[in-house]
Motif scaffolding. Structure first.
Motif, PDB file in Angstrom:
ATOM      1  N   ARG A 101       0.738  -0.773   0.477  1.00 39.31           N
ATOM      2  CA  ARG A 101       0.206   0.304  -0.204  1.00 39.31           C
ATOM      3  C   ARG A 101       0.833   1.753  -0.171  1.00 39.31           C
ATOM      4  O   ARG A 101       0.521   2.038  -0.907  1.00 39.31           O
ATOM      5  CB  ARG A 101      -0.948   0.089   1.313  1.00 39.31           C
ATOM      6  N   ASP A 102       1.933   1.350   1.036  1.00 35.38           N
ATOM      7  CA  ASP A 102       2.388   2.779   1.057  1.00 35.38           C
ATOM      8  C   ASP A 102       3.437   2.415  -0.416  1.00 35.38           C
ATOM      9  O   ASP A 102       3.872   3.795  -1.046  1.00 35.38           O
ATOM     10  CB  ASP A 102       4.226   2.273   2.034  1.00 35.38           C
ATOM     11  N   GLN A 103       3.603   1.682  -0.459  1.00 39.36           N
ATOM     12  CA  GLN A 103       4.462   1.950  -2.431  1.00 39.36           C
ATOM     13  C   GLN A 103       4.068   2.316  -3.575  1.00 39.36           C
ATOM     14  O   GLN A 103       4.498   2.805  -4.309  1.00 39.36           O
ATOM     15  CB  GLN A 103       5.074   0.236  -2.359  1.00 39.36           C
ATOM     16  N   LEU A 104       2.930   1.556  -3.380  1.00 39.99           N
ATOM     17  CA  LEU A 104       1.223   2.132  -4.452  1.00 39.99           C
ATOM     18  C   LEU A 104       1.314   3.974  -4.315  1.00 39.99           C
ATOM     19  O   LEU A 104       1.193   4.530  -5.513  1.00 39.99           O
ATOM     20  CB  LEU A 104       0.446   0.815  -4.611  1.00 39.99           C
ATOM     21  N   TRP A 105       1.202   4.028  -2.748  1.00 45.34           N
ATOM     22  CA  TRP A 105       0.360   5.893  -2.407  1.00 45.34           C
ATOM     23  C   TRP A 105       1.653   6.637  -3.392  1.00 45.34           C
ATOM     24  O   TRP A 105       1.761   7.405  -3.766  1.00 45.34           O
ATOM     25  CB  TRP A 105       0.315   5.413  -1.108  1.00 45.34           C
ATOM     26  N   LYS A 106       3.371   5.717  -2.747  1.00 47.85           N
ATOM     27  CA  LYS A 106       4.286   7.184  -3.382  1.00 47.85           C
ATOM     28  C   LYS A 106       4.279   7.042  -5.063  1.00 47.85           C
ATOM     29  O   LYS A 106       5.308   7.919  -5.833  1.00 47.85           O
ATOM     30  CB  LYS A 106       4.849   6.625  -3.056  1.00 47.85           C
ATOM     31  N   ARG A 107       3.826   5.755  -5.527  1.00 50.52           N
ATOM     32  CA  ARG A 107       3.361   6.503  -7.226  1.00 50.52           C
ATOM     33  C   ARG A 107       2.268   6.835  -7.666  1.00 50.52           C
ATOM     34  O   ARG A 107       2.385   7.316  -8.822  1.00 50.52           O
ATOM     35  CB  ARG A 107       3.776   5.193  -7.327  1.00 50.52           C
ATOM     36  N   VAL A 108       1.327   7.098  -6.709  1.00 50.77           N
ATOM     37  CA  VAL A 108       0.045   7.666  -6.972  1.00 50.77           C
ATOM     38  C   VAL A 108       0.609   9.874  -7.120  1.00 50.77           C
ATOM     39  O   VAL A 108      -0.353  10.007  -7.662  1.00 50.77           O
ATOM     40  CB  VAL A 108      -1.096   7.406  -6.224  1.00 50.77           C
ATOM     41  N   GLU A 109       0.222   9.651  -5.767  1.00 47.36           N
ATOM     42  CA  GLU A 109       0.609  10.862  -4.849  1.00 47.36           C
ATOM     43  C   GLU A 109       1.455  11.793  -6.238  1.00 47.36           C
ATOM     44  O   GLU A 109       1.094  13.162  -6.372  1.00 47.36           O
ATOM     45  CB  GLU A 109       1.735  11.147  -4.437  1.00 47.36           C
ATOM     46  N   PRO A 110       2.578  11.724  -7.037  1.00 43.26           N
ATOM     47  CA  PRO A 110       2.258  12.354  -8.287  1.00 43.26           C
ATOM     48  C   PRO A 110       0.954  12.989  -9.179  1.00 43.26           C
ATOM     49  O   PRO A 110       1.379  14.167 -10.025  1.00 43.26           O
ATOM     50  CB  PRO A 110       3.318  12.261  -9.343  1.00 43.26           C
ATOM     51  N   TYR A 111       0.499  12.470  -9.177  1.00 43.45           N
ATOM     52  CA  TYR A 111      -1.017  12.751 -10.270  1.00 43.45           C
ATOM     53  C   TYR A 111      -2.304  12.750  -9.862  1.00 43.45           C
ATOM     54  O   TYR A 111      -2.986  13.932 -10.402  1.00 43.45           O
ATOM     55  CB  TYR A 111      -1.680  11.438 -10.822  1.00 43.45           C
ATOM     56  N   LEU A 112      -1.968  13.412  -7.751  1.00 42.16           N
ATOM     57  CA  LEU A 112      -3.267  13.992  -7.616  1.00 42.16           C
ATOM     58  C   LEU A 112      -3.232  15.480  -8.053  1.00 42.16           C
ATOM     59  O   LEU A 112      -2.462  16.073  -7.980  1.00 42.16           O
ATOM     60  CB  LEU A 112      -2.264  13.975  -5.778  1.00 42.16           C
ATOM     61  N   VAL A 113      -4.536  15.656  -7.199  1.00 48.21           N
ATOM     62  CA  VAL A 113      -4.916  16.983  -8.117  1.00 48.21           C
ATOM     63  C   VAL A 113      -4.394  18.412  -6.931  1.00 48.21           C
ATOM     64  O   VAL A 113      -4.777  17.110  -5.833  1.00 48.21           O
ATOM     65  CB  VAL A 113      -6.286  17.383  -8.712  1.00 48.21           C
ATOM     66  N   PRO A 114      -3.756  19.160  -6.793  1.00 47.01           N
ATOM     67  CA  PRO A 114      -3.484  19.814  -5.607  1.00 47.01           C
ATOM     68  C   PRO A 114      -4.642  19.904  -5.126  1.00 47.01           C
ATOM     69  O   PRO A 114      -5.478  20.716  -5.462  1.00 47.01           O
ATOM     70  CB  PRO A 114      -2.506  21.133  -6.412  1.00 47.01           C
ATOM     71  N   GLY A 115      -4.935  20.410  -3.925  1.00 47.28           N
ATOM     72  CA  GLY A 115      -5.617  20.513  -2.223  1.00 47.28           C
ATOM     73  C   GLY A 115      -6.408  19.487  -2.579  1.00 47.28           C
ATOM     74  O   GLY A 115      -7.191  19.235  -0.934  1.00 47.28           O
TER      75      GLY A 115
END
Length: 62
Positions: A28-42
């Motif tokens: 879960r933590d590794q995948l979250w790190k991969r997802v983070e760059p694609y998040l909408v700011p805010g």
């Protein structure tokens, strides 16, 4: 693809399918790190809670 809060059942279904496809690539933590760059700011915190809830639904809270 930019990730934000899921708006409806279609969004949740799509997120579930994507998570199942990439789940073999890490925990879960590794995948979250991969997802983070694609998040909408805010919306990062809301997206993180949604991701964790979906992960826990599919795989338990490990």
């Amino acid at each position: 693809m930019k990730l934000s809060a899921w708006r409806d059942d279609v969004d949740i279904s799509d997120a579930r399918r994507l998570l199942q496809e990439i789940a073999s690539q890490g925990n879960r933590d590794q995948l979250w790190k991969r997802v983070e760059p694609y998040l909408v700011p805010g919306d990062q915190l809301k997206a993180q809670y949604a991701f964790q809830d979906l992960w826990d639904t599919l795989y338990g809270n490990a």
